[in-house]
Design an enzyme around this catalytic site. Structure first.
Site, mmCIF file in Angstrom:
data_model
loop_
_atom_site.group_PDB
_atom_site.id
_atom_site.type_symbol
_atom_site.label_atom_id
_atom_site.label_comp_id
_atom_site.label_asym_id
_atom_site.label_seq_id
_atom_site.Cartn_x
_atom_site.Cartn_y
_atom_site.Cartn_z
ATOM 1 N N ASP A 164 4.138 -34.943 27.144
ATOM 2 C CA ASP A 164 3.551 -36.226 26.763
ATOM 3 C C ASP A 164 3.460 -37.159 27.977
ATOM 4 O O ASP A 164 2.435 -37.812 28.192
ATOM 5 C CB ASP A 164 4.386 -36.867 25.646
ATOM 6 C CG ASP A 164 3.839 -38.215 25.224
ATOM 7 O OD1 ASP A 164 2.731 -38.257 24.655
ATOM 8 O OD2 ASP A 164 4.514 -39.236 25.478
ATOM 9 N N GLU A 176 -5.842 -32.369 23.474
ATOM 10 C CA GLU A 176 -4.870 -31.382 22.994
ATOM 11 C C GLU A 176 -5.373 -29.965 23.286
ATOM 12 O O GLU A 176 -4.617 -29.112 23.761
ATOM 13 C CB GLU A 176 -4.621 -31.547 21.489
ATOM 14 C CG GLU A 176 -3.953 -32.850 21.096
ATOM 15 C CD GLU A 176 -2.450 -32.891 21.330
ATOM 16 O OE1 GLU A 176 -1.870 -31.900 21.819
ATOM 17 O OE2 GLU A 176 -1.853 -33.927 20.999
ATOM 18 N N ASP A 199 0.495 -31.126 25.704
ATOM 19 C CA ASP A 199 0.239 -32.335 24.920
ATOM 20 C C ASP A 199 -1.029 -33.007 25.416
ATOM 21 O O ASP A 199 -1.439 -32.828 26.565
ATOM 22 C CB ASP A 199 1.417 -33.312 25.016
ATOM 23 C CG ASP A 199 1.444 -34.319 23.860
ATOM 24 O OD1 ASP A 199 0.716 -34.107 22.858
ATOM 25 O OD2 ASP A 199 2.184 -35.308 23.948
ATOM 26 N N GLY A 200 -1.638 -33.756 24.536
ATOM 27 C CA GLY A 200 -2.801 -34.565 24.858
ATOM 28 C C GLY A 200 -2.519 -36.006 24.498
ATOM 29 O O GLY A 200 -1.671 -36.293 23.659
ATOM 30 N N ASP A 251 2.396 -30.135 19.754
ATOM 31 C CA ASP A 251 2.601 -31.025 18.608
ATOM 32 C C ASP A 251 1.304 -31.261 17.846
ATOM 33 O O ASP A 251 1.224 -32.131 16.999
ATOM 34 C CB ASP A 251 3.252 -32.350 19.038
ATOM 35 C CG ASP A 251 2.414 -33.150 20.013
ATOM 36 O OD1 ASP A 251 1.229 -32.831 20.229
ATOM 37 O OD2 ASP A 251 2.961 -34.122 20.568
ATOM 38 N N HIS A 276 7.055 -36.846 19.778
ATOM 39 C CA HIS A 276 7.814 -38.093 19.921
ATOM 40 C C HIS A 276 9.118 -38.060 19.120
ATOM 41 O O HIS A 276 9.518 -39.050 18.519
ATOM 42 C CB HIS A 276 6.953 -39.300 19.518
ATOM 43 C CG HIS A 276 5.621 -39.295 20.185
ATOM 44 N ND1 HIS A 276 5.453 -39.591 21.519
ATOM 45 C CD2 HIS A 276 4.382 -39.001 19.717
ATOM 46 C CE1 HIS A 276 4.174 -39.497 21.831
ATOM 47 N NE2 HIS A 276 3.509 -39.125 20.759
#
Length: 149
Positions: free
Chosen positions: A135, A47, A9-10, A69, A125
């Site tokens: 995250d 990302e 994740d970023g 994501d 999320h």
């Protein structure tokens, strides 16, 4: 081939702004977490960097299930990159591909490291434990970039 599950994740606080990337690697019962960041970047760059860092961390060819994501990264590496390369790293509208250096780095890792990669999109999320951990690590990367760690 070793089986590895990766979540990436970023994060970015402002876009552009300070950003971070996070990686959760799982192989059997072993687990490794990675994170980092930059003071001035974009969400898409973070990302991409998360996936680059994840694949770079693998020391031999692996059978990878990679959860992310970011549709930008997933579609970019599985669909759009072929056209970008054929057009000299230009988009359909003949503009330079954004983040081309990172895309080239990721392309080299994907095509040259011998991994089998199953790219899986997961809604961010939404309670997926691996994505939530990635995250949190990305946000830790923001703190590191800002000198808070």
């Amino acid at each position: 081939m070793n089986k590895v599950v990766i979540y990436t994740d970023g994060a970015c606080k402002g876009n552009p702004g300070p950003g971070g990337w996070g990686v959760l690697l799982q192989a059997g019962s072993a687990q490794k977490e990675l994170f980092g960041g930059e003071r001035e970047t974009t969400n898409n760059r973070m990302e991409l960097q998360a996936v680059i860092e994840a694949l770079t961390a693998l020391k031999r060819p692996c059978d990878v299930t990679l959860y992310l994501d970011s549709q930008y990264v997933r579609k970019g590496i599985t669909e759009w990159i072929h056209s970008w390369k054929a057009k000299g790293w230009r988009t359909a509208s003949k503009d330079p591909v954004k983040n081309a250096e990172q895309w080239q780095q990721l392309d080299a890792l994907v095509s040259g490291a011998g991994h089998r990669i199953d790219w899986r999109w997961v809604k961010g999320h939404a309670g997926d434990p691996g994505n939530e951990r990635a995250d949190a690590l990305a946000n830790k990367g923001v703190d590191k970039a800002l000198g808070r760690l």
